[in-house]
Scaffold this active site. Structure first.
Site, PDB file in Angstrom:
ATOM      1  N   SER A  14      47.195 -24.032  36.057  1.00  0.00           N
ATOM      2  CA  SER A  14      48.283 -24.660  35.290  1.00  0.00           C
ATOM      3  C   SER A  14      49.385 -23.645  35.009  1.00  0.00           C
ATOM      4  CB  SER A  14      47.733 -25.237  33.980  1.00  0.00           C
ATOM      5  OG  SER A  14      47.032 -24.244  33.268  1.00  0.00           O
ATOM      6  N   GLU A  16      52.790 -22.650  32.342  1.00  0.00           N
ATOM      7  CA  GLU A  16      53.393 -22.874  31.017  1.00  0.00           C
ATOM      8  C   GLU A  16      54.897 -22.593  31.037  1.00  0.00           C
ATOM      9  OE1 GLU A  16      51.187 -21.489  27.554  1.00  0.00           O
ATOM     10  OE2 GLU A  16      53.041 -20.574  26.810  1.00  0.00           O
ATOM     11  N   TYR A  48      55.949 -25.066  21.856  1.00  0.00           N
ATOM     12  CA  TYR A  48      56.515 -25.784  20.710  1.00  0.00           C
ATOM     13  C   TYR A  48      56.824 -24.748  19.645  1.00  0.00           C
ATOM     14  CZ  TYR A  48      56.495 -29.275  16.911  1.00  0.00           C
ATOM     15  OH  TYR A  48      56.817 -30.084  15.850  1.00  0.00           O
ATOM     16  N   ALA A  50      56.982 -23.150  16.244  1.00  0.00           N
ATOM     17  CA  ALA A  50      56.261 -23.435  14.997  1.00  0.00           C
ATOM     18  C   ALA A  50      57.245 -23.910  13.935  1.00  0.00           C
ATOM     19  CB  ALA A  50      55.519 -22.188  14.533  1.00  0.00           C
ATOM     20  N   ARG A 105      47.722 -23.611  15.585  1.00  0.00           N
ATOM     21  CA  ARG A 105      48.208 -23.442  14.222  1.00  0.00           C
ATOM     22  C   ARG A 105      49.675 -23.037  14.239  1.00  0.00           C
ATOM     23  NH1 ARG A 105      46.956 -18.221  10.675  1.00  0.00           N
ATOM     24  NH2 ARG A 105      48.509 -17.485  12.170  1.00  0.00           N
ATOM     25  N   GLY A 106      50.025 -22.066  15.103  1.00  0.00           N
ATOM     26  CA  GLY A 106      51.374 -21.501  15.091  1.00  0.00           C
ATOM     27  C   GLY A 106      51.491 -20.427  14.023  1.00  0.00           C
ATOM     28  N   ASP A 107      52.645 -19.799  13.961  1.00  0.00           N
ATOM     29  CA  ASP A 107      52.924 -18.776  12.945  1.00  0.00           C
ATOM     30  C   ASP A 107      54.096 -19.263  12.106  1.00  0.00           C
ATOM     31  OD1 ASP A 107      50.995 -16.776  13.738  1.00  0.00           O
ATOM     32  OD2 ASP A 107      52.196 -16.590  15.559  1.00  0.00           O
ATOM     33  N   TYR A 143      41.119 -15.984  21.965  1.00  0.00           N
ATOM     34  CA  TYR A 143      41.646 -14.607  21.943  1.00  0.00           C
ATOM     35  C   TYR A 143      40.559 -13.621  22.359  1.00  0.00           C
ATOM     36  CZ  TYR A 143      45.318 -17.001  19.477  1.00  0.00           C
ATOM     37  OH  TYR A 143      46.327 -17.886  19.161  1.00  0.00           O
ATOM     38  N   HIS A 147      42.187 -12.444  17.520  1.00  0.00           N
ATOM     39  CA  HIS A 147      43.497 -12.778  16.946  1.00  0.00           C
ATOM     40  C   HIS A 147      43.928 -11.653  16.006  1.00  0.00           C
ATOM     41  CE1 HIS A 147      46.320 -14.974  14.271  1.00  0.00           C
ATOM     42  NE2 HIS A 147      46.659 -15.536  15.409  1.00  0.00           N
ATOM     43  N   LYS A 163      37.002 -25.021  16.166  1.00  0.00           N
ATOM     44  CA  LYS A 163      37.977 -25.840  16.909  1.00  0.00           C
ATOM     45  C   LYS A 163      37.259 -26.685  17.953  1.00  0.00           C
ATOM     46  CE  LYS A 163      40.854 -22.174  17.866  1.00  0.00           C
ATOM     47  NZ  LYS A 163      42.107 -21.437  18.129  1.00  0.00           N
ATOM     48  N   GLN A 174      44.795 -16.139  25.128  1.00  0.00           N
ATOM     49  CA  GLN A 174      45.909 -15.195  25.069  1.00  0.00           C
ATOM     50  C   GLN A 174      45.802 -14.339  26.327  1.00  0.00           C
ATOM     51  OE1 GLN A 174      48.852 -14.306  24.521  1.00  0.00           O
ATOM     52  NE2 GLN A 174      48.644 -14.465  22.293  1.00  0.00           N
ATOM     53  N   PHE A 214      56.009  -8.152  23.555  1.00  0.00           N
ATOM     54  CA  PHE A 214      55.095  -9.306  23.422  1.00  0.00           C
ATOM     55  C   PHE A 214      53.729  -8.845  22.930  1.00  0.00           C
ATOM     56  CE2 PHE A 214      57.204 -11.802  27.129  1.00  0.00           C
ATOM     57  CZ  PHE A 214      58.138 -12.330  26.268  1.00  0.00           C
ATOM     58  N   HIS A 264      45.767 -20.026  33.792  1.00  0.00           N
ATOM     59  CA  HIS A 264      46.944 -20.656  33.176  1.00  0.00           C
ATOM     60  C   HIS A 264      48.045 -19.586  33.169  1.00  0.00           C
ATOM     61  CE1 HIS A 264      49.196 -23.230  30.341  1.00  0.00           C
ATOM     62  NE2 HIS A 264      49.453 -22.130  29.659  1.00  0.00           N
TER      63      HIS A 264
HETATM   64  P1  FAD Z   1      43.824 -20.697  14.532  1.00  0.00           P
HETATM   65  O1  FAD Z   1      42.793 -21.052  15.538  1.00  0.00           O
HETATM   66  O2  FAD Z   1      43.983 -21.601  13.368  1.00  0.00           O
HETATM   67  O3  FAD Z   1      43.532 -19.215  14.076  1.00  0.00           O
HETATM   68  C1  FAD Z   1      44.511 -18.429  13.404  1.00  0.00           C
HETATM   69  C2  FAD Z   1      43.833 -17.339  12.590  1.00  0.00           C
HETATM   70  O4  FAD Z   1      43.181 -17.939  11.461  1.00  0.00           O
HETATM   71  C3  FAD Z   1      42.733 -16.562  13.324  1.00  0.00           C
HETATM   72  O5  FAD Z   1      42.771 -15.226  12.882  1.00  0.00           O
HETATM   73  C4  FAD Z   1      41.439 -17.241  12.879  1.00  0.00           C
HETATM   74  O6  FAD Z   1      40.324 -16.353  12.919  1.00  0.00           O
HETATM   75  C5  FAD Z   1      41.793 -17.609  11.442  1.00  0.00           C
HETATM   76  N1  FAD Z   1      41.100 -18.819  10.964  1.00  0.00           N
HETATM   77  C6  FAD Z   1      40.916 -19.973  11.637  1.00  0.00           C
HETATM   78  N2  FAD Z   1      40.255 -20.858  10.859  1.00  0.00           N
HETATM   79  C7  FAD Z   1      40.027 -20.251   9.658  1.00  0.00           C
HETATM   80  C8  FAD Z   1      39.408 -20.634   8.425  1.00  0.00           C
HETATM   81  N3  FAD Z   1      38.852 -21.843   8.291  1.00  0.00           N
HETATM   82  N4  FAD Z   1      39.385 -19.745   7.415  1.00  0.00           N
HETATM   83  C9  FAD Z   1      39.919 -18.510   7.549  1.00  0.00           C
HETATM   84  N5  FAD Z   1      40.526 -18.076   8.691  1.00  0.00           N
HETATM   85  C10 FAD Z   1      40.582 -18.941   9.730  1.00  0.00           C
HETATM   86  N6  FAD Z   1      52.625 -20.405  19.133  1.00  0.00           N
HETATM   87  C11 FAD Z   1      53.641 -21.268  18.933  1.00  0.00           C
HETATM   88  O7  FAD Z   1      54.325 -21.172  17.907  1.00  0.00           O
HETATM   89  N7  FAD Z   1      53.978 -22.221  19.855  1.00  0.00           N
HETATM   90  C12 FAD Z   1      53.270 -22.396  20.986  1.00  0.00           C
HETATM   91  O8  FAD Z   1      53.585 -23.271  21.783  1.00  0.00           O
HETATM   92  C13 FAD Z   1      52.161 -21.526  21.220  1.00  0.00           C
HETATM   93  N8  FAD Z   1      51.401 -21.656  22.325  1.00  0.00           N
HETATM   94  C14 FAD Z   1      50.289 -20.858  22.487  1.00  0.00           C
HETATM   95  C15 FAD Z   1      49.471 -21.062  23.596  1.00  0.00           C
HETATM   96  C16 FAD Z   1      48.351 -20.276  23.792  1.00  0.00           C
HETATM   97  C17 FAD Z   1      47.467 -20.533  24.997  1.00  0.00           C
HETATM   98  C18 FAD Z   1      48.043 -19.231  22.872  1.00  0.00           C
HETATM   99  C19 FAD Z   1      46.857 -18.341  23.114  1.00  0.00           C
HETATM  100  C20 FAD Z   1      48.859 -19.007  21.770  1.00  0.00           C
HETATM  101  C21 FAD Z   1      49.978 -19.834  21.548  1.00  0.00           C
HETATM  102  N9  FAD Z   1      50.808 -19.678  20.452  1.00  0.00           N
HETATM  103  C22 FAD Z   1      51.865 -20.519  20.246  1.00  0.00           C
HETATM  104  C23 FAD Z   1      50.544 -18.615  19.461  1.00  0.00           C
HETATM  105  C24 FAD Z   1      49.677 -19.110  18.289  1.00  0.00           C
HETATM  106  O9  FAD Z   1      50.337 -20.129  17.591  1.00  0.00           O
HETATM  107  C25 FAD Z   1      49.402 -17.920  17.357  1.00  0.00           C
HETATM  108  O10 FAD Z   1      48.560 -17.009  18.005  1.00  0.00           O
HETATM  109  C26 FAD Z   1      48.902 -18.264  15.974  1.00  0.00           C
HETATM  110  O11 FAD Z   1      48.935 -17.078  15.193  1.00  0.00           O
HETATM  111  C27 FAD Z   1      47.462 -18.769  15.934  1.00  0.00           C
HETATM  112  O12 FAD Z   1      47.324 -20.041  16.407  1.00  0.00           O
HETATM  113  P2  FAD Z   1      45.851 -20.639  16.683  1.00  0.00           P
HETATM  114  O13 FAD Z   1      46.020 -22.022  17.097  1.00  0.00           O
HETATM  115  O14 FAD Z   1      45.091 -19.713  17.535  1.00  0.00           O
HETATM  116  O15 FAD Z   1      45.278 -20.579  15.179  1.00  0.00           O
END
Ligand code: FAD
Length: 284
Positions: A14, A16, A48, A50, A105-107, A143, A147, A163, A174, A214, A264
């Site tokens: 795939s 991106e 997308y 955040a 989740r995003g940042d 990751y 992460h 998840k 990542q 990056f 990917h």
């Molecule tokens: P999560 O899975 O929610 O994890 C985030 C952090 O929170 C981790 O450290 C995890 O250990 C911790 N955590 C999770 N659950 C809990 C809990 N219940 N209690 C305490 N801690 C917890 N960003 C964008 O803005 N737009 C995009 O389109 C985008 N695309 C991406 C695509 C890929 C393939 C990847 C790998 C990353 C992408 N990102 C994108 C970046 C991503 O949004 C960031 O890395 C963000 O910081 C974490 O998102 P996540 O979905 O991994 O979060």
């Protein structure tokens, strides 16, 4: 329809994209897309911003890809959003017959204080499943080098598992250049009972300074030998490109030979590096 390894083939490939902000960027993206679609990947994902900053542009690219007859997978992040706004986006995608989504989740963008109603990607996956059942094939992020905000490697793995338990079908990692980190992450996940495909995210190297930027932001390590070699090329862009292509092609080859469930590519809306790697791997 939910995609699984049987319907997607043994190794899922795939690409991106990110949604361009200008009309020149949009034109360039279209040319990149037309070049890359010749390789017939399983799907094209679109990032997308955040907090919803690219909501319309992500939607527009995804619609274009679907209309061309390819499978589009929009990314969707929950940080800074309400459940109502996410529900509205999911409805729009369903109306477009989009069945594949990358749930993140995003940042939180700087200046935005409210984390929103869903705090983690696991809560977003749970919400998508509750609202839409099995309509979407859900990808989540993984990751291999953990992460940057993870409290510990083990806790990050457990959150990854949450998840999957919430309903994710597959994961995309990542990017990484340490292949052992990927295999170790897959083994650790498997030992926790996680057995969804974890697809390596591949970052072709176009510029050393960009890569450093990056990597600093996302916590992906550039191995010392790659860093040293890149530094030795100075401003010699041709050597950087050639070396980067060798490193990344070798990494992909090792991953596919070792049984990774696909690749990917983070194309950064550029066709050339991804195309060369793809052809060198004999994937076309
Ligand atoms: P999560 O899975 O929610 O994890 C985030 C952090 O929170 C981790 O450290 C995890 O250990 C911790 N955590 C999770 N659950 C809990 C809990 N219940 N209690 C305490 N801690 C917890 N960003 C964008 O803005 N737009 C995009 O389109 C985008 N695309 C991406 C695509 C890929 C393939 C990847 C790998 C990353 C992408 N990102 C994108 C970046 C991503 O949004 C960031 O890395 C963000 O910081 C974490 O998102 P996540 O979905 O991994 O979060």
């Amino acid at each position: 329809m939910v995609l699984d390894k049987d319907t997607m083939g043994a190794q899922v490939l795939s690409f991106e994209f990110f949604p361009p902000a200008t009309s020149e960027g949009r034109t360039k993206w279209m040319s990149t897309y037309q070049q890359l679609r010749q390789f017939k990947p399983e799907f094209f994902s679109v990032t997308y911003g955040a907090g919803g900053s690219t909501r319309d542009r992500t939607y527009e690219l995804v619609s274009t890809i679907q209309k061309e007859g390819d499978r589009a997978a929009p990314h969707l992040s929950c940080v800074g959003s309400t459940q109502e706004s996410i529900r509205a986006i999911l409805d729009e995608y369903r109306q477009q017959n989009i069945r594949h989504i990358v749930a993140l989740r995003g940042d939180l963008p700087s200046g935005m204080a409210d984390p929103g109603e869903l705090r983690y990607a696991s809560e977003l996956v749970e919400f998508i499943r509750k609202e839409t059942g099995d309509w979407f094939h859900i990808e989540v992020a993984a990751y291999p080098e953990y992460h940057p905000q993870a409290q510990s490697a083990q806790k990050d793995l457990l959150h990854f598992k949450e998840k999957v338990n919430a309903g994710a079908n597959t994961a995309i990692t990542q990017y990484f250049y340490n292949i052992d980190a990927y295999w170790s992450f897959c083994d650790s996940a498997a030992s926790l009972g996680v057995n969804i495909p974890i697809i390596p995210g591949i970052m072709p190297i176009s510029s050393f300074s960009k890569l450093c930027r990056f990597s600093d932001a996302c916590g992906a390590e550039i191995p010392r030998w790659i860093r040293k070699k890149m530094e030795s090329f100075g401003d010699d862009a041709v050597s950087i490109r050639a070396f980067g292509l060798d490193v990344v092609t070798h990494l992909c080859d090792q991953l596919l030979t070792g049984g990774a469930p696909g690749l990917h590519f983070y194309t950064l809306n550029q066709a050339s590096l991804t195309s060369v790697i793809w052809q060198r791997l004999g994937l076309s």
